[in-house]
Design a protein around this motif. Structure first.
Motif, short mmCIF file in Angstrom:
data_model
loop_
_atom_site.label_atom_id
_atom_site.label_comp_id
_atom_site.label_asym_id
_atom_site.label_seq_id
_atom_site.Cartn_x
_atom_site.Cartn_y
_atom_site.Cartn_z
N LEU A 4 142.57 96.34 -49.12
CA LEU A 4 142.74 95.06 -48.44
C LEU A 4 141.49 94.19 -48.57
CD1 LEU A 4 144.52 93.23 -46.73
CD2 LEU A 4 143.72 94.46 -44.70
N ALA A 5 140.32 94.79 -48.47
CA ALA A 5 139.07 94.05 -48.63
C ALA A 5 138.97 93.47 -50.03
CB ALA A 5 137.87 94.94 -48.34
N LEU A 54 133.77 93.15 -40.31
CA LEU A 54 134.84 93.10 -41.29
C LEU A 54 135.65 94.38 -41.28
CD1 LEU A 54 136.38 91.80 -43.62
CD2 LEU A 54 134.62 92.68 -45.17
N GLU A 63 143.99 95.01 -38.52
CA GLU A 63 145.11 94.51 -39.32
C GLU A 63 145.98 95.66 -39.84
OE1 GLU A 63 145.78 91.75 -43.27
OE2 GLU A 63 143.99 91.45 -42.03
N GLN A 103 141.18 86.78 -53.36
CA GLN A 103 141.81 85.54 -52.92
C GLN A 103 140.77 84.47 -52.62
OE1 GLN A 103 144.22 86.72 -49.59
NE2 GLN A 103 145.87 87.48 -50.89
N SER A 104 139.60 84.88 -52.14
CA SER A 104 138.56 83.90 -51.83
C SER A 104 137.95 83.30 -53.10
CB SER A 104 137.47 84.53 -50.97
OG SER A 104 136.69 85.42 -51.72
N GLN A 157 141.51 92.70 -52.01
CA GLN A 157 142.49 91.62 -52.09
C GLN A 157 141.95 90.35 -51.46
OE1 GLN A 157 145.98 93.15 -50.19
NE2 GLN A 157 146.68 94.26 -52.01
N ARG A 158 141.33 90.49 -50.31
CA ARG A 158 140.74 89.31 -49.65
C ARG A 158 139.64 88.68 -50.49
NH1 ARG A 158 139.78 90.11 -43.23
NH2 ARG A 158 141.96 90.23 -42.60
N ALA A 159 138.80 89.51 -51.09
CA ALA A 159 137.72 88.99 -51.92
C ALA A 159 138.27 88.26 -53.14
CB ALA A 159 136.80 90.13 -52.35
N GLU A 194 137.91 94.35 -38.31
CA GLU A 194 138.97 93.37 -38.54
C GLU A 194 140.06 93.95 -39.44
OE1 GLU A 194 138.90 89.19 -40.82
OE2 GLU A 194 137.35 89.39 -39.28
N LEU A 195 139.65 94.62 -40.50
CA LEU A 195 140.61 95.24 -41.41
C LEU A 195 141.34 96.40 -40.74
CD1 LEU A 195 138.41 95.29 -44.64
CD2 LEU A 195 140.31 93.75 -44.15
#
Length: 57
Positions: free
Chosen positions: A47-48, A13, A20, A54-55, A50-52, A16-17
């Motif tokens: 960013l991590a 992860l 990005e 959104q999930s 924000q992703r969490a 990946e971040l």
């Protein structure tokens, strides 16, 4: 209180971040996340999060 040795985010992860956000080359070339600036690490955490969030939606 004992310090936590393992991180919360997996290495996959984090890479990946980093890709990005555009600093994955720094991680690869300069020897890991220890060479990443504090600002970039903060952006990666943001960013991590924000992703969490959104999930969960």
């Amino acid at each position: 209180m004992a310090r936590r040795r393992g991180g919360v985010m997996s290495d996959k992860l984090k890479m990946e971040l980093a890709e990005e956000l555009g600093f994955a080359d720094v991680v690869r070339v300069e020897g890991g996340f220890g060479s990443v600036s504090s600002r970039d690490c903060g952006n990666m955490v943001r960013l991590a999060i924000q992703r969490a969030e959104q999930s969960l939606v």
